[in-house]
Design a protein around this motif. Structure first.
Motif, PDB file in Angstrom:
ATOM      1  N   CYS A  78       0.860  -1.184   0.000  1.00 31.60           N
ATOM      2  CA  CYS A  78       0.000   0.000   0.000  1.00 31.60           C
ATOM      3  C   CYS A  78       0.901   1.241   0.000  1.00 31.60           C
ATOM      4  O   CYS A  78       1.963   1.250   0.641  1.00 31.60           O
ATOM      5  CB  CYS A  78      -0.881  -0.033   1.254  1.00 31.60           C
ATOM      6  SG  CYS A  78      -1.767   1.492   1.592  1.00 31.60           S
TER       7      CYS A  78
ATOM      8  N   ASN B  73       0.620   3.945   1.555  1.00 32.12           N
ATOM      9  CA  ASN B  73       0.847   4.463   2.918  1.00 32.12           C
ATOM     10  C   ASN B  73       1.851   3.611   3.700  1.00 32.12           C
ATOM     11  O   ASN B  73       2.397   4.069   4.704  1.00 32.12           O
ATOM     12  CB  ASN B  73      -0.479   4.537   3.690  1.00 32.12           C
ATOM     13  CG  ASN B  73      -1.368   5.652   3.184  1.00 32.12           C
ATOM     14  OD1 ASN B  73      -0.907   6.564   2.511  1.00 32.12           O
ATOM     15  ND2 ASN B  73      -2.651   5.555   3.507  1.00 32.12           N
TER      16      ASN B  73
ATOM     17  N   CYS C 234       1.000   1.898   7.549  1.00 26.47           N
ATOM     18  CA  CYS C 234       0.143   0.794   7.125  1.00 26.47           C
ATOM     19  C   CYS C 234       1.041  -0.422   6.951  1.00 26.47           C
ATOM     20  O   CYS C 234       2.250  -0.276   6.735  1.00 26.47           O
ATOM     21  CB  CYS C 234      -0.536   1.163   5.798  1.00 26.47           C
ATOM     22  SG  CYS C 234      -1.585  -0.138   5.121  1.00 26.47           S
TER      23      CYS C 234
ATOM     24  N   ARG D 238      -0.347  -3.132   5.008  1.00 27.19           N
ATOM     25  CA  ARG D 238      -1.180  -3.951   4.117  1.00 27.19           C
ATOM     26  C   ARG D 238      -0.646  -3.958   2.687  1.00 27.19           C
ATOM     27  O   ARG D 238       0.018  -3.024   2.239  1.00 27.19           O
ATOM     28  CB  ARG D 238      -2.615  -3.435   4.120  1.00 27.19           C
ATOM     29  CG  ARG D 238      -3.265  -3.665   5.443  1.00 27.19           C
ATOM     30  CD  ARG D 238      -4.734  -3.910   5.341  1.00 27.19           C
ATOM     31  NE  ARG D 238      -5.151  -4.561   6.580  1.00 27.19           N
ATOM     32  CZ  ARG D 238      -6.306  -5.159   6.763  1.00 27.19           C
ATOM     33  NH1 ARG D 238      -7.193  -5.209   5.792  1.00 27.19           N
ATOM     34  NH2 ARG D 238      -6.598  -5.730   7.906  1.00 27.19           N
TER      35      ARG D 238
ATOM     36  N   CYS E 285      -4.542   0.339   0.054  1.00 26.37           N
ATOM     37  CA  CYS E 285      -5.089  -0.954   0.473  1.00 26.37           C
ATOM     38  C   CYS E 285      -6.572  -0.834   0.823  1.00 26.37           C
ATOM     39  O   CYS E 285      -7.150   0.258   0.822  1.00 26.37           O
ATOM     40  CB  CYS E 285      -4.302  -1.467   1.675  1.00 26.37           C
ATOM     41  SG  CYS E 285      -4.682  -0.564   3.179  1.00 26.37           S
TER      42      CYS E 285
ATOM     43  N   CYS F 249      -6.852   1.770   3.785  1.00 27.53           N
ATOM     44  CA  CYS F 249      -6.461   3.165   3.520  1.00 27.53           C
ATOM     45  C   CYS F 249      -7.348   3.814   2.464  1.00 27.53           C
ATOM     46  O   CYS F 249      -7.471   5.048   2.424  1.00 27.53           O
ATOM     47  CB  CYS F 249      -5.000   3.223   3.090  1.00 27.53           C
ATOM     48  SG  CYS F 249      -3.858   2.794   4.430  1.00 27.53           S
TER      49      CYS F 249
HETATM   50 ZN   LIG Z   1      -2.886   0.879   3.567  1.00 30.09          ZN
END
Ligand SMILES: [Zn+2]
Ligand SMILES: [Zn+2]
Ligand SMILES: [Zn+2]
Ligand SMILES: [Zn+2]
Length: 348
Positions: free
Chosen positions: A60, A62, A69, A71, A84, A87
């Motif tokens: 992701c 972020n 994050c 993910r 993701c 987010c």
């Molecule tokens: Zn994310």
């Protein structure tokens, strides 16, 4: 929540970005829904190392840019979404040029990921703008426009950020991520808990009122929580801040704040239901055999009470706050029963 396992055998936790044993980068694979070790691919991206998965993934944005994050997103033919499945719900993020805001934002995102984990466990519907959903959900994490100190003029109301929910949009003031500030507010407001995950579980309760109750089940909800049209929300708020909760609130409400208005009662009760589901899920994964339940509400309440009383004693041993209330009044049990059925019907 459960723990996960790295390819090296080391346990991995929901918030991890690295395996402490083998130093592999790790992340949440949305395909096999596990925290997994990530194997870098020669042309960019990663492969999920879960034995039954192997999906091609990207981090992701972020995760890559801000490390708030952990993910991954699925990569198809070298392309992937930038954000993701958690987010992508963000409407506004804090100003990252301000010292400490990245850390505050990271704490908020970690709590939000736990929220989504529990919503998905319950198969509760959710979606954001552009998805096929009646009420799109989104989040803004914002700070008060001006710091409190050194002002030469008073802070106008629009410069204050209020944590709350309006039409699917949840706003959380980033100062809630400061431990000192949050504990001060908890004591001021005489709350048994005040946590980031608690804020998310409360505000999502308002969201599910809009999504599942509004214009759908209002009559039945009114029978249980009272009439949300009289007094109006503004009148109820005024009344609550002048007089507080009645002394006998625990006979009918899950918290003092729930006495404010039927909408707050619904959100507080909804949040307690999510607390209970998350604690029971974790207790089962951690092998606390007493947490076993058949999924009926009364059985869940019994299991939660058993786990809760044990954890309360452990917490008291360490000088921490209680996890669970000592007893649930019959009137509160009936409100939880309404929410239990609402959630069952939402994913039927
Ligand atoms: Zn994310
Ligand atoms: Zn490892
Ligand atoms: Zn996977
Ligand atoms: Zn509320």
């Amino acid at each position: 929540m459960q723990t996960f396992s790295c390819r090296c055998g080391n346990p991995l936790f929901f918030e991890n970005t690295h395996c402490l044993a083998c130093q592999s980068e790790v992340g949440w694979c949305p395909v096999c829904t596990h925290i997994v070790a990530l194997e870098p691919l020669p042309k960019g991206g990663y492969r999920c190392t879960h034995p039954s998965c192997g999906s091609a993934l990207m981090k992701c944005q972020n995760y890559v840019l801000s490390n708030v994050c952990n993910r991954m997103v699925v990569m198809n033919d070298g392309y992937a979404d930038t954000l993701c499945d958690c987010c992508r719900y963000n409407a506004m993020i804090p100003d990252l040029t301000i010292n400490g805001n990245r850390e505050r934002w990271a704490a908020l995102e970690a709590a939000k990921r736990r929220l989504f984990y529990t919503l998905d466990l319950l198969a509760l519907p959710h979606g954001t703008h552009g998805d096929n959903i009646r009420v799109p959900l989104s989040f803004s994490f914002m700070a008060d426009a001006l710091p409190d100190q050194g002002l030469w003029r008073s802070t106008a109301s629009q410069e204050k950020v209020y944590t709350g929910h309006t039409n699917g949009h949840i706003t959380i003031n980033v100062k809630e991520a400061d431990d000192v500030e949050r504990e001060r507010l908890r004591v001021d407001m005489n709350e048994s808990h005040r946590t980031l995950i608690g804020h998310f579980r409360h505000e999502i309760g308002h969201y599910y009122w809009d999504l599942l109750v509004k214009e759908r089940d209002e009559q039945a909800c009114r029978q249980v929580f009272g009439d949300h049209t009289s007094p109006t929300y503004a009148e109820a708020l005024e009344q609550y801040y002048h007089h507080g909760a009645p002394n006998d609130w625990s006979m009918r409400f899950i918290s003092a704040y729930a006495t404010m208005h039927p909408w707050e009662d619904f959100a507080e009760t909804f949040a307690f239901y999510l607390d209970m589901v998350a604690v029971l899920d974790t207790a089962l994964h951690m092998g606390l055999s007493r947490a076993e339940h058949d999924g009926s509400l009364d059985d869940m309440l019994r299991a939660f009470h058993q786990v809760g009383m044990a954890v309360n004693e452990l917490n008291r041993e360490m000088g921490l706050l209680d996890l669970a209330p000592r007893a649930i009044a019959p009137a509160v049990r009936d409100k939880l029963a309404y929410i239990h059925t609402l959630i069952e019907n939402a994913n039927a």
